[in-house]
Motif scaffolding. Sequence first.
Motif, short mmCIF file in Angstrom:
data_model
loop_
_atom_site.label_atom_id
_atom_site.label_comp_id
_atom_site.label_asym_id
_atom_site.label_seq_id
_atom_site.Cartn_x
_atom_site.Cartn_y
_atom_site.Cartn_z
N PHE A 71 71.10 33.91 -13.93
CA PHE A 71 69.92 34.80 -13.36
C PHE A 71 68.84 33.93 -13.30
CE2 PHE A 71 72.10 36.08 -17.37
CZ PHE A 71 72.49 37.41 -16.90
N TYR A 98 70.95 37.45 -9.47
CA TYR A 98 71.55 38.18 -10.46
C TYR A 98 73.02 38.07 -10.46
CZ TYR A 98 72.61 42.16 -14.05
OH TYR A 98 72.87 42.56 -14.78
N VAL A 149 64.98 41.43 -11.98
CA VAL A 149 65.80 40.77 -12.79
C VAL A 149 65.42 39.87 -14.05
CG1 VAL A 149 67.64 38.71 -12.37
CG2 VAL A 149 67.31 40.38 -10.83
#
Length: 385
Positions: free
Chosen positions: A162, A362, A372
């Motif tokens: 992430f 992501y 995110v």
Amino acid sequence: MRDHFSDPSIVQVAVSNLTSPRLAARDAASKISVSETRFVLAFVPGEMKGDEVAAALDEALGGVPVFGCSTAGQITDQGYETRALLLLAFPKKHFRCSSVLLAPLDPIAPTALATTAQRHAQEFQHTAGWKRLGLIFSDGVSQQEDVLVSTLEAVLSDLPIFGGSAGDSLRFEQTFVLHNGVSHSNSAVLLMLETDLEFQGVGFDHFLPAGAPFVITGADPQARKVHEINGAPAAEEYARLVGCKLADLSPTIFAENPVLVQYRDRHYVRAIADADDDGGLSFMAAIDDGLIMTLGQGQEILQTLETGLRRQDRLGERPDFILGFDCVLRKLEIEQKQLARAVSDILCASRVYGFNTYGEQYCGVHMNQTFVGVAFFGPGEGYVL
């Protein structure tokens, strides 16, 4: 049960609003217990110079590893801010980390990048019973995030990653990442984490596809530029589809009327950065000839934010904190609609800390106008996929 407006119990949060990098670093670092800290994430105001703030943080934190980037805004315990130096101190008790600097991004060498990332992951010794995830901070001006994250997804398929693209004060000039006391441009930092805490990935936007599909009929993928849509000049055709005059195209129009591309049964935003003098459109993510797209129709942004952040474990407990990467175009739309205070209240209630990005990553996809993040739960709380 803990008050959800209280500070997180896992990470230490330190904020300074001083404008001098040296003084701000000292001020924020004084609020952190260095001896208990494994590493620090630093999210830096776009006005600060990278080399100055990197050196100041290294000195103020006594050599504790610092990772992070320049930003287009910060998410602190006050919600949205624009000139705050934000530090998040992750404790030794719950985290281990290993980092690697990936450079240069432009020109990018996917094979070399893949080899470096894979070797680094193999050298990071696994702790029994602990879980792994990755954080990626990438220079947002490099325009290489699409290749970067897809390559990492291919070679580190068991590592959920992430992250966000470094920004500045919307000048698109000075963006940088921080790695072990040094500021780097045209680079990315991959941070591999191990934790005994449970966590969940978070990713959502507030757009649904609307209207008839259209086709990109002329594009320069390397420059992320579209020259033609449906065989017509791109900016002119986009204005027609949106229902405004060509002369009225602006960041506000682009933020409220993004274009969407479908990938793996989900629509992702491909945000427009600018309308060029030659009639083309510059994008903030990958674009190519023949791509079929649709306009995005915005949903109620407060409701989608509250719903997206409403995470809980199997016992019904909410996260201790959420590390968040929120696109600066979402912030622009929110400010245009005079909703900044309401959004900040929601972010505070969910204990979100992070920054406003030039793009979000992501699990292998680079996108725009998306929130995110990673929700971390307190010790002993359960994990829900």
